[in-house]
Design an enzyme around this catalytic site. Structure first.
Site, PDB file in Angstrom:
ATOM      1  N   LYS A  48       0.450  -1.059   0.431  1.00 53.96           N
ATOM      2  CA  LYS A  48       0.331  -0.234  -0.720  1.00 53.96           C
ATOM      3  C   LYS A  48       1.005   1.411   0.363  1.00 53.96           C
ATOM      4  CE  LYS A  48      -3.815  -1.760   0.459  1.00 53.96           C
ATOM      5  NZ  LYS A  48      -3.358  -3.399  -0.396  1.00 53.96           N
ATOM      6  N   ASP A  49       0.418   2.110  -0.631  1.00 52.60           N
ATOM      7  CA  ASP A  49       1.368   3.519  -1.028  1.00 52.60           C
ATOM      8  C   ASP A  49       1.776   4.399   0.637  1.00 52.60           C
ATOM      9  OD1 ASP A  49       0.589   3.905  -3.797  1.00 52.60           O
ATOM     10  OD2 ASP A  49      -1.040   4.817  -3.465  1.00 52.60           O
ATOM     11  N   ARG A  50       2.876   5.001   0.687  1.00 52.54           N
ATOM     12  CA  ARG A  50       2.886   5.404   1.832  1.00 52.54           C
ATOM     13  C   ARG A  50       2.368   6.842   2.186  1.00 52.54           C
ATOM     14  NH1 ARG A  50       8.683   6.832   1.279  1.00 52.54           N
ATOM     15  NH2 ARG A  50       7.872   8.753  -0.313  1.00 52.54           N
TER      16      ARG A  50
END
Length: 329
Positions: free
Chosen positions: A60-62
């Site tokens: 998942k995106d930071r």
């Protein structure tokens, strides 16, 4: 895009719940400004377990707020994980489950996205959103797949041109990026031709939401209707070098697109990868929107392996350029 992490919220849709029994704990974690691997390593440190014992279904995106599932062994050093916090994350639920989460073990992701300072034609925007809700979006790989400044692709090129093989994890990223470049090129050709959402003779057809594929040498009215209803989709190759599953003009288009990236295609051919296909189209489910002043609020669900930026690319001109390369959601 992403003026604040809260402008990009993603929640995993596993498609199942913890069963209350078993040797693992299914943790729901809310993270902000932290990537998945960082959180997994912190969970391992807190639980005094090996990082490989921490399971998760996807990256998942930071630069986002994400609610994501992890599993840890029940034998960890933490008797009660609920409320455990770390740098950029908090455990918001914990329950017994039988199995460690494996990569890809999710149905999809739900997104809530805010686009700031919208300055285009509101009527046109709403027309495009309505089209997305009924016809889906081209299923491009987003820039996250290619690494920061295309580093995963650069690694693949250096390796394929005779350089040393990357470390195991980097090798996987390089192979995935190389395949994704060629897939995107095939999809772009189909978009330019207006056939990305239509079945052509010789297409390999995907049954929506499944890993099932079949060759359709001739497209009949039944298949056309099913394609119109988003029940089936045309596909493109995840390049592997063996004979293509597609036939005729479709195979020719795919081969010519791959030949534009000869170094990548040749390197992938030597890697002895399994034949794979990917749908050229992704349905955009449960799409809702509202416009408040200069802010556009979006909600939608995507199947696993698809990118929210592919949807945003149909709405704003710099979606791929503005996206921070971080992770595949």
């Amino acid at each position: 895009m992403r003026a604040l992490p809260e402008d990009f919220v993603v929640r995993e849709w596993l498609g199942f719940d913890a069963d209350g029994e078993g040797d693992h704990l299914l943790l729901k974690v809310r993270k902000r400004g932290a990537n998945t691997m960082w959180v997994a390593k912190q969970l391992a440190r807190i639980g005094k377990i090996h990082p490989r014992d921490v399971g998760f279904a996807g990256l998942k995106d930071r630069d986002a707020v994400a609610e994501q599932a992890f599993t840890v062994p029940g034998r960890s050093a933490v008797p009660n994980w609920l409320g455990v916090t770390g740098d950029g994350f908090e455990v918001i639920s914990a329950a017994r489950t039988r199995r460690k989460l494996k990569r890809g073990a999710l149905k999809g992701n739900d997104f809530e996205i805010v686009l700031r300072e919208f300055s285009g034609d509101t009527t046109l925007l709403e027309q495009r959103l309505q089209t997305l809700s009924t016809a889906g979006a081209p299923n491009y790989f987003g820039p996250q797949r290619f690494g920061h400044n295309g580093s995963n692709v650069s690694t693949a090129i250096a390796w394929f041109e005779g350089g040393p093989a990357p470390e195991r994890m980097d090798r996987g990223f390089a192979l995935s990026a190389a395949r994704s470049v060629i897939f995107n090129a095939v999809l772009a050709e189909r978009v330019n031709a207006g056939s990305w959402n239509q079945l052509l003779d010789g297409d390999v057809v995907n049954l929506n939401g499944s890993g099932s594929f079949f060759l359709a040498e001739t497209i009949d009215d039944t298949l056309r209707d099913r394609c119109q209803q988003l029940d089936v989709h045309p596909t493109g190759p995840m390049w592997h070098g063996d004979a293509l599953l597609s036939k005729g003009a479709t195979a020719t288009l795919e081969t010519e697109a791959a030949q534009r990236y000869a170094v990548l295609a040749a390197g992938l051919s030597k890697a002895r990868l399994e034949p794979e296909r990917r749908p050229l189209r992704v349905p955009v489910r449960e799409l809702k929107w509202r416009i408040e002043g200069a802010d556009v609020h979006l909600q939608f669900r995507l199947q696993r392996g698809s990118f929210a930026t592919a949807v945003l690319h149909e709405l704003i001109s710099n979606a791929f350029q503005a996206e921070t390369p971080e992770a595949d959601v």
